[in-house]
Scaffold this motif. Structure first.
Motif, PDB file in Angstrom:
ATOM      1  N   MET A 252      25.240 -86.367 -36.392  1.00 25.58           N
ATOM      2  CA  MET A 252      25.693 -87.671 -36.638  1.00 25.58           C
ATOM      3  C   MET A 252      24.531 -88.664 -36.412  1.00 25.58           C
ATOM      4  O   MET A 252      24.934 -89.889 -36.733  1.00 25.58           O
ATOM      5  CB  MET A 252      26.796 -87.756 -35.542  1.00 25.58           C
ATOM      6  CG  MET A 252      28.537 -86.796 -35.544  1.00 25.58           C
ATOM      7  SD  MET A 252      29.123 -87.450 -37.156  1.00 25.58           S
ATOM      8  CE  MET A 252      29.614 -88.786 -37.411  1.00 25.58           C
TER       9      MET A 252
ATOM     10  N   THR B  51      30.642 -85.823 -24.512  1.00 28.27           N
ATOM     11  CA  THR B  51      31.648 -84.986 -24.667  1.00 28.27           C
ATOM     12  C   THR B  51      32.487 -84.361 -23.681  1.00 28.27           C
ATOM     13  O   THR B  51      33.833 -84.316 -23.552  1.00 28.27           O
ATOM     14  CB  THR B  51      31.608 -84.527 -25.964  1.00 28.27           C
ATOM     15  OG1 THR B  51      30.880 -85.711 -26.565  1.00 28.27           O
ATOM     16  CG2 THR B  51      32.933 -83.905 -26.826  1.00 28.27           C
TER      17      THR B  51
ATOM     18  N   TYR C 130      37.363 -83.216 -31.219  1.00 29.32           N
ATOM     19  CA  TYR C 130      36.224 -83.055 -31.800  1.00 29.32           C
ATOM     20  C   TYR C 130      36.676 -84.856 -32.350  1.00 29.32           C
ATOM     21  O   TYR C 130      35.080 -85.664 -32.551  1.00 29.32           O
ATOM     22  CB  TYR C 130      36.416 -82.800 -33.284  1.00 29.32           C
ATOM     23  CG  TYR C 130      35.958 -81.449 -32.786  1.00 29.32           C
ATOM     24  CD1 TYR C 130      33.916 -81.395 -33.178  1.00 29.32           C
ATOM     25  CD2 TYR C 130      36.275 -80.460 -34.026  1.00 29.32           C
ATOM     26  CE1 TYR C 130      33.480 -80.625 -33.835  1.00 29.32           C
ATOM     27  CE2 TYR C 130      35.223 -79.369 -34.153  1.00 29.32           C
ATOM     28  CZ  TYR C 130      33.786 -79.577 -33.686  1.00 29.32           C
ATOM     29  OH  TYR C 130      33.134 -78.099 -33.921  1.00 29.32           O
ATOM     30  N   THR C 131      37.684 -85.315 -32.119  1.00 29.82           N
ATOM     31  CA  THR C 131      38.134 -86.686 -31.610  1.00 29.82           C
ATOM     32  C   THR C 131      37.772 -88.042 -30.832  1.00 29.82           C
ATOM     33  O   THR C 131      36.661 -88.841 -30.855  1.00 29.82           O
ATOM     34  CB  THR C 131      39.989 -86.775 -30.853  1.00 29.82           C
ATOM     35  OG1 THR C 131      40.067 -86.072 -32.521  1.00 29.82           O
ATOM     36  CG2 THR C 131      40.114 -88.562 -31.345  1.00 29.82           C
TER      37      THR C 131
ATOM     38  N   ARG D 243      33.369 -87.250 -31.287  1.00 29.91           N
ATOM     39  CA  ARG D 243      33.395 -87.885 -32.339  1.00 29.91           C
ATOM     40  C   ARG D 243      33.383 -89.744 -31.992  1.00 29.91           C
ATOM     41  O   ARG D 243      32.329 -89.895 -32.112  1.00 29.91           O
ATOM     42  CB  ARG D 243      34.222 -88.539 -34.227  1.00 29.91           C
ATOM     43  CG  ARG D 243      33.348 -89.270 -35.093  1.00 29.91           C
ATOM     44  CD  ARG D 243      35.178 -90.400 -35.143  1.00 29.91           C
ATOM     45  NE  ARG D 243      34.534 -91.698 -36.145  1.00 29.91           N
ATOM     46  CZ  ARG D 243      35.218 -92.689 -36.093  1.00 29.91           C
ATOM     47  NH1 ARG D 243      36.456 -92.245 -36.382  1.00 29.91           N
ATOM     48  NH2 ARG D 243      34.611 -93.118 -37.577  1.00 29.91           N
ATOM     49  N   ARG D 244      33.717 -90.283 -31.089  1.00 36.59           N
ATOM     50  CA  ARG D 244      33.844 -91.361 -30.562  1.00 36.59           C
ATOM     51  C   ARG D 244      32.875 -91.773 -29.336  1.00 36.59           C
ATOM     52  O   ARG D 244      32.384 -92.447 -29.863  1.00 36.59           O
ATOM     53  CB  ARG D 244      35.033 -91.832 -30.052  1.00 36.59           C
ATOM     54  CG  ARG D 244      36.477 -91.703 -30.274  1.00 36.59           C
ATOM     55  CD  ARG D 244      37.910 -92.405 -30.303  1.00 36.59           C
ATOM     56  NE  ARG D 244      38.838 -92.414 -30.370  1.00 36.59           N
ATOM     57  CZ  ARG D 244      40.177 -91.948 -29.897  1.00 36.59           C
ATOM     58  NH1 ARG D 244      40.503 -91.228 -28.950  1.00 36.59           N
ATOM     59  NH2 ARG D 244      41.217 -91.681 -31.160  1.00 36.59           N
TER      60      ARG D 244
ATOM     61  N   THR E 203      29.658 -90.334 -29.901  1.00 32.43           N
ATOM     62  CA  THR E 203      28.948 -90.817 -30.971  1.00 32.43           C
ATOM     63  C   THR E 203      28.475 -91.366 -31.396  1.00 32.43           C
ATOM     64  O   THR E 203      27.793 -92.071 -31.761  1.00 32.43           O
ATOM     65  CB  THR E 203      28.827 -89.187 -32.189  1.00 32.43           C
ATOM     66  OG1 THR E 203      29.438 -88.955 -32.422  1.00 32.43           O
ATOM     67  CG2 THR E 203      28.516 -88.063 -30.896  1.00 32.43           C
TER      68      THR E 203
ATOM     69  N   GLU F  43      28.605 -94.749 -41.497  1.00 34.46           N
ATOM     70  CA  GLU F  43      29.301 -93.626 -40.515  1.00 34.46           C
ATOM     71  C   GLU F  43      31.156 -93.094 -40.474  1.00 34.46           C
ATOM     72  O   GLU F  43      31.379 -91.839 -40.746  1.00 34.46           O
ATOM     73  CB  GLU F  43      29.040 -94.286 -39.314  1.00 34.46           C
ATOM     74  CG  GLU F  43      30.305 -93.712 -37.753  1.00 34.46           C
ATOM     75  CD  GLU F  43      31.230 -93.031 -37.905  1.00 34.46           C
ATOM     76  OE1 GLU F  43      31.387 -91.704 -37.132  1.00 34.46           O
ATOM     77  OE2 GLU F  43      31.949 -93.828 -37.772  1.00 34.46           O
TER      78      GLU F  43
ATOM     79  N   SER G  93      31.076 -88.821 -40.793  1.00 34.84           N
ATOM     80  CA  SER G  93      31.736 -87.729 -40.269  1.00 34.84           C
ATOM     81  C   SER G  93      32.564 -87.540 -40.942  1.00 34.84           C
ATOM     82  O   SER G  93      32.832 -85.982 -40.787  1.00 34.84           O
ATOM     83  CB  SER G  93      32.652 -89.249 -38.981  1.00 34.84           C
ATOM     84  OG  SER G  93      33.090 -90.084 -39.798  1.00 34.84           O
TER      85      SER G  93
ATOM     86  N   LEU H 268      32.607 -83.205 -40.450  1.00 34.19           N
ATOM     87  CA  LEU H 268      33.578 -82.848 -39.878  1.00 34.19           C
ATOM     88  C   LEU H 268      33.524 -81.353 -40.526  1.00 34.19           C
ATOM     89  O   LEU H 268      33.990 -80.158 -40.239  1.00 34.19           O
ATOM     90  CB  LEU H 268      34.957 -82.862 -39.624  1.00 34.19           C
ATOM     91  CG  LEU H 268      34.316 -84.237 -38.106  1.00 34.19           C
ATOM     92  CD1 LEU H 268      35.615 -85.842 -38.153  1.00 34.19           C
ATOM     93  CD2 LEU H 268      34.568 -83.459 -37.103  1.00 34.19           C
TER      94      LEU H 268
ATOM     95  N   LEU I 178      39.690 -88.424 -38.162  1.00 37.37           N
ATOM     96  CA  LEU I 178      39.432 -90.027 -37.817  1.00 37.37           C
ATOM     97  C   LEU I 178      40.345 -90.585 -38.408  1.00 37.37           C
ATOM     98  O   LEU I 178      40.562 -91.984 -38.116  1.00 37.37           O
ATOM     99  CB  LEU I 178      37.854 -89.505 -39.661  1.00 37.37           C
ATOM    100  CG  LEU I 178      37.628 -88.963 -39.357  1.00 37.37           C
ATOM    101  CD1 LEU I 178      36.615 -88.943 -40.868  1.00 37.37           C
ATOM    102  CD2 LEU I 178      36.556 -89.562 -38.396  1.00 37.37           C
TER     103      LEU I 178
END
Ligand SMILES: [Zn+2]
Lengths: 191, 191
Positions: B37, B51, B73-74, B77-78, B80, B141, B145, B149, B164
């Motif tokens: 990412m 994370t 992963y939520t 991702r936030r 990153t 992005e 993502s 993913l 997402l």
């Protein structure tokens, strides 16, 4: 259908995200269309490439993280070494106790079956203690999870790094794996 | 073997070992995800640390009905995203990816031929990896993502949609668009 219209379907096909009926259609088209076969090959290569974008885990990654977690009190502390040393001492203590009792009892009636049998009886962490963790002081008396059964290689690696190694033999695989058996020194139980 | 959800529940009840297991299962994945990412090793490490800290901090609010991996992963991702935003806020220059034509006449690194990424016969090299990592950074992005993913982390379209917060159809289309853009920017590497 034009090749342009197949593109997105081919992408979903590669990811295994279209219906089997659609997949058959895509396969039939791929057999007849060299252009889309090239596209499929390139799309697959892109996915393979992205999966191979990796970086090494920094050697101090775990230590850094766990230090931060502990600083924020997000990680239950291991029980004190004293508890564990008691636990490991349980077997020799039990043996010593047996010998002591034997010495004590044998002069009178060595084979008396009614004599106390000091064994290294193991008893589980009491269910009450586990269901009422809020009563416990922070970081102490936490239920200890053991999941040594069926570990992956990676998990074993971590377990091997634990500060205090759980004895896999002490884990009751048949029983409730949420708890571990703790040897209570029998000398204490007999007061 | 315990499920992630069981381990998370045990951690919530105070098991350090459960957290160790989750860490063992996921730390490599999270670091790789963050690297894909951000395209930056130092940022990836920091984002991965963050994370896990957030996972630990948010554990009390975690719902056992949610799948641990998609929830994690939520968060990843936030996290990153924050790192990428921080970079923009600081007004850092967007670095020119190695090998891109930068207009200053600097030669691109020597790269293997077009067959390098044939899925049957991949000659993966550090240079290609750097090119891929850089090409990923050029994607919006939201495309990156979704694609990372799915292809990088192995999440299904449905799981990606959940992470997402978009529809499966939107995932499908973003992944397709990501593939198209990557095929264009990495064209000369593809079979
Ligand atoms: Zn075609």
């Amino acid at each position: 259908m034009k090749c342009l219209d197949w593109k997105e379907k081919i992408s979903g096909y590669i990811d295994g995200e279209i219906s089997s009926e659609e997949a058959r259609q895509v396969e039939a088209h791929l057999e007849t269309c060299g252009e889309c076969r090239t596209l499929e090959r390139r799309m697959r290569a892109i996915g393979t490439g992205v999966a191979r974008v990796e970086t090494d885990v920094p050697p101090d990654f775990r230590e850094k993280l766990f230090t931060r977690l502990e600083a924020e009190e997000l990680l239950p502390r291991r029980r004190s070494l004293f508890v564990f040393s008691l636990r490991w001492a349980a077997v020799p203590l039990a043996v010593a106790a047996s010998v002591a009792v034997f010495l004590f009892v044998s002069p009178e009636k060595g084979k008396d079956a009614g004599a106390p049998q000091p064994t290294a009886t193991s008893s589980k962490v009491s269910p009450q203690a586990e269901s009422q963790p809020s009563n416990a002081a922070p970081g102490k008396g936490q239920p200890v999870a053991t999941a040594a059964a069926g570990l992956s290689v990676e998990e074993r690696e971590i377990v091997a790094n634990l500060e205090v190694l759980e004895d896999p033999a002490a884990i009751d695989e048949q029983g409730d794996p949420d708890t571990i058996e703790i040897f209570e020194p029998s000398v204490r139980r007999q007061g | 073997m315990r499920t992630d959800e069981e381990l998370m529940e045990l951690y919530r009840r105070g098991s350090r070992d459960a957290f160790e297991m989750l860490f063992a299962r996921y730390h490599r994945k999270v670091i790789h995800f963050a690297y894909r990412m951000t395209g930056d090793e130092a940022k990836a490490e920091e984002a991965a640390q963050e994370t896990f800290l957030r996972v630990a901090r948010a554990a009390p609010t975690w719902q056992p009905t949610a799948r641990f991996s998609t929830w994690m992963y939520t968060i990843a991702r936030r996290t990153t995203l924050n790192f990428l935003r921080d970079e923009k806020d600081e007004g850092d220059k967007v670095s020119i990816p190695p090998g891109e034509e930068s207009g200053d006449g600097s030669p691109a690194p020597q790269l293997p031929g077009p067959s390098a990424l044939n899925p049957e016969e991949i000659a993966w090299s550090a240079e290609i990896q750097v090119r891929f990592a850089a090409a990923l950074q050029q994607l919006p992005e939201s495309y990156r993502s979704a694609f990372v993913l799915n292809r990088g982390e192995g999440l299904s379209y449905e799981e990606v949609a959940s992470v997402l917060g978009i529809t499966v159809q939107a995932v499908k289309s973003r992944i397709f668009r990501a593939r198209e853009m990557l095929m264009e920017s990495l064209s000369e590497l593809l079979p």
